[in-house]
Scaffold this motif. Structure first.
Motif, short mmCIF file in Angstrom:
data_model
loop_
_atom_site.label_atom_id
_atom_site.label_comp_id
_atom_site.label_asym_id
_atom_site.label_seq_id
_atom_site.Cartn_x
_atom_site.Cartn_y
_atom_site.Cartn_z
N VAL A 89 -4.30 10.42 46.70
CA VAL A 89 -3.87 10.33 48.10
C VAL A 89 -3.22 11.64 48.54
CG1 VAL A 89 -2.29 9.18 49.69
CG2 VAL A 89 -3.67 7.83 48.11
N GLY A 90 -2.33 12.17 47.72
CA GLY A 90 -1.68 13.43 48.05
C GLY A 90 -2.67 14.57 48.17
N ALA A 91 -3.62 14.65 47.25
CA ALA A 91 -4.63 15.71 47.30
C ALA A 91 -5.48 15.59 48.56
CB ALA A 91 -5.51 15.66 46.06
N ALA A 93 -2.68 20.69 41.94
CA ALA A 93 -2.37 22.10 41.67
C ALA A 93 -2.99 23.03 42.71
CB ALA A 93 -2.85 22.49 40.27
N ALA A 94 -4.20 22.71 43.14
CA ALA A 94 -4.89 23.58 44.10
C ALA A 94 -4.18 23.64 45.44
CB ALA A 94 -6.33 23.09 44.30
N GLY A 116 -13.96 12.63 50.03
CA GLY A 116 -14.71 13.88 49.97
C GLY A 116 -14.33 14.80 48.82
N LEU A 117 -13.42 14.38 47.97
CA LEU A 117 -12.97 15.20 46.85
C LEU A 117 -13.42 14.58 45.52
CD1 LEU A 117 -9.26 15.84 47.91
CD2 LEU A 117 -11.24 17.31 48.39
N HIS A 118 -13.56 15.42 44.50
CA HIS A 118 -13.73 14.94 43.14
C HIS A 118 -12.34 14.93 42.50
CE1 HIS A 118 -18.28 15.45 42.12
NE2 HIS A 118 -18.08 14.78 43.23
N ILE A 119 -11.82 13.73 42.29
CA ILE A 119 -10.48 13.59 41.71
C ILE A 119 -10.59 13.36 40.21
CG2 ILE A 119 -8.40 12.15 41.68
CD1 ILE A 119 -8.66 13.80 44.23
N ILE A 120 -9.92 14.19 39.44
CA ILE A 120 -9.91 14.02 37.98
C ILE A 120 -9.21 12.71 37.63
CG2 ILE A 120 -9.04 14.97 35.81
CD1 ILE A 120 -9.06 17.74 37.27
N VAL A 121 -9.84 11.92 36.78
CA VAL A 121 -9.20 10.71 36.26
C VAL A 121 -9.29 10.74 34.74
CG1 VAL A 121 -9.49 9.24 38.28
CG2 VAL A 121 -11.34 9.39 36.61
N GLU A 122 -8.26 10.24 34.10
CA GLU A 122 -8.16 10.26 32.65
C GLU A 122 -7.87 8.87 32.13
OE1 GLU A 122 -5.03 13.04 31.99
OE2 GLU A 122 -6.20 14.78 32.62
N PRO A 123 -8.18 8.58 30.87
CA PRO A 123 -7.87 7.26 30.30
C PRO A 123 -6.40 6.91 30.49
CG PRO A 123 -9.27 8.50 28.80
CD PRO A 123 -8.88 9.45 29.89
N GLY A 124 -6.16 5.66 30.87
CA GLY A 124 -4.79 5.19 31.07
C GLY A 124 -4.23 5.47 32.44
#
Length: 260
Positions: free
Chosen positions: A107-109, A138-139, A64-72
Motif C-alpha cells: 500500500v505504501g509503495a 526503498a525505491a 500496477g507494481l510488482h511487489i516483492i513477497v516472501e515466505p511468511g
C-alpha cells in the motif's frame, strides 16, 4: 513434475490436476519466471502443493507494481487497490504517508508511486514483514519501522500524516480456520486474526489516529461488509468523521475517517 514436461501443455496439465482454476494464466507466469526446467519443476511442485502463486513467483501484482513477497509475509490482495484509490481521491496532494500494519509494504509503495515525492513511513510488528517492506519501499525513500501500531512510529509524525493507511487484520478469530488453505497455511496469523469480531486492531487504530493526522488528513481501513457499521462507530468514538466506500466489482469495503 518431470523436466520432460517443460512445456506449456505440461505445466497446465499439472496445475489443472492440482485444482488450480486459472491453470493457463498461472502456467504462463511460471514459464516466464523459471530460468531452467529444474526451476520450473520445483515451482510447479510448490504451486501444486498449495503454496500461493505469488509466493512461488516471489512477487504479486498490486496497483500496477510488482511487489516483492516472501515466505511468511501477507500477500497483498487486489481488492486493497480500492483502499489506495480512495486515499488518492481523498488527499491527492498528500506529502506524508504512513502504511500501518504494512505487511509487504504494498500500500505504501503504491501510494508513493502515484503521488511522486512523499515522505513515506511503514510499520509492522512482524520482523519478516519489516524486512520485506524495506525492499519494496526503498525505491521511494521509504522508512520501515518495527513495532506495535503507533508505538513503532517516530513521534515527530504526530499531527503531520496526510494519509494513514491501516490495512489491519479483520477476520474474526473463529473464522480463521475457514479461510482458504493458501492463506491459512502460508500467511502469518497476526496478519489475519482480528480478534473476536475481527475489529480489535481497527478499534485501537481508530482511538489514536486523530492525534497523528494532519489537518485534512485521513485514516483508511479495509473491512468486510458486515463490519462497516461497527467500524464507522469506532471511527466516530475516536473523533473522526467516517465515510463508507465500497467497490462491488472487487467486493472491497473501506472506511475513510477525517478529523472534523
Amino acid at each position: 513434475m518431470s523436466s520432460l514436461s517443460f512445456s506449456s501443455d505440461g505445466v497446465v496439465a499439472a496445475l489443472r490436476a492440482a485444482g488450480c482454476v486459472f491453470a493457463e494464466d498461472e502456467a504462463r507466469l511460471l514459464l516466464t519466471a523459471a530460468a531452467s526446467p529444474a526451476e520450473l519443476a520445483a515451482m510447479v511442485d510448490r504451486r501444486a502443493a498449495g503454496h500461493p502463486l505469488e509466493l512461488v513467483l516471489g512477487w504479486a501484482e498490486f496497483h500496477g507494481l510488482h511487489i516483492i513477497v516472501e515466505p511468511g509475509v501477507f500477500v497483498p490482495r487486489r481488492r486493497t487497490e480500492f483502499l489506495v484509490e480512495q486515499a488518492l481521491a481523498q488527499v491527492p496532494d498528500a506529502s506524508v504517508v504512513v502504511d500501518l500494519c504494512c505487511g509487504s509494504g504494498a500500500v505504501g509503495a503504491a501510494l508513493a508511486s502515484a503521488l511522486g515525492t512523499v515522505e513515506l513511513h511503514a510499520a509492522d510488528i512482524d520482523p519478516a514483514a519489516v524486512r520485506c517492506a524495506r525492499r519494496n519501499v526503498a525505491a521511494y525513500g521509504g522508512q520501515v519501522h518495527a513495532g506495535d501500531l503507533f508505538r513503532a512510529l517516530p513521534a515527530a509524525l504526530r499531527g503531520r500524516i496526510d494519509i494513514l493507511a491501516a490495512n489491519v487484520p479483520y477476520v474474526p478469530t473463529d473464522e480463521v480456520p475457514l479461510l482458504p488453505a493458501e492463506a491459512r497455511d502460508h500467511e502469518p496469523l497476526t496478519a489475519l486474526d482480528g480478534g473476536t469480531d475481527g475489529l480489535d486492531l481497527l478499534r485501537r487504530v481508530a482511538r489514536e489516529a486523530a492525534r497523528w493526522l494532519a489537518p485534512g488528513g485521513c485514516l483508511l481501513v479495509e473491512t468486510s461488509e458486515r463490519q462497516t457499521a461497527a467500524a464507522a462507530a469506532a471511527f466516530t468514538r475516536g473523533g473522526l468523521t467516517p465515510r463508507l466506500a465500497k467497490c462491488e466489482e472487487r467486493y472491497a469495503h473501506v472506511v475513510v475517517g477525517t478529523v472534523p
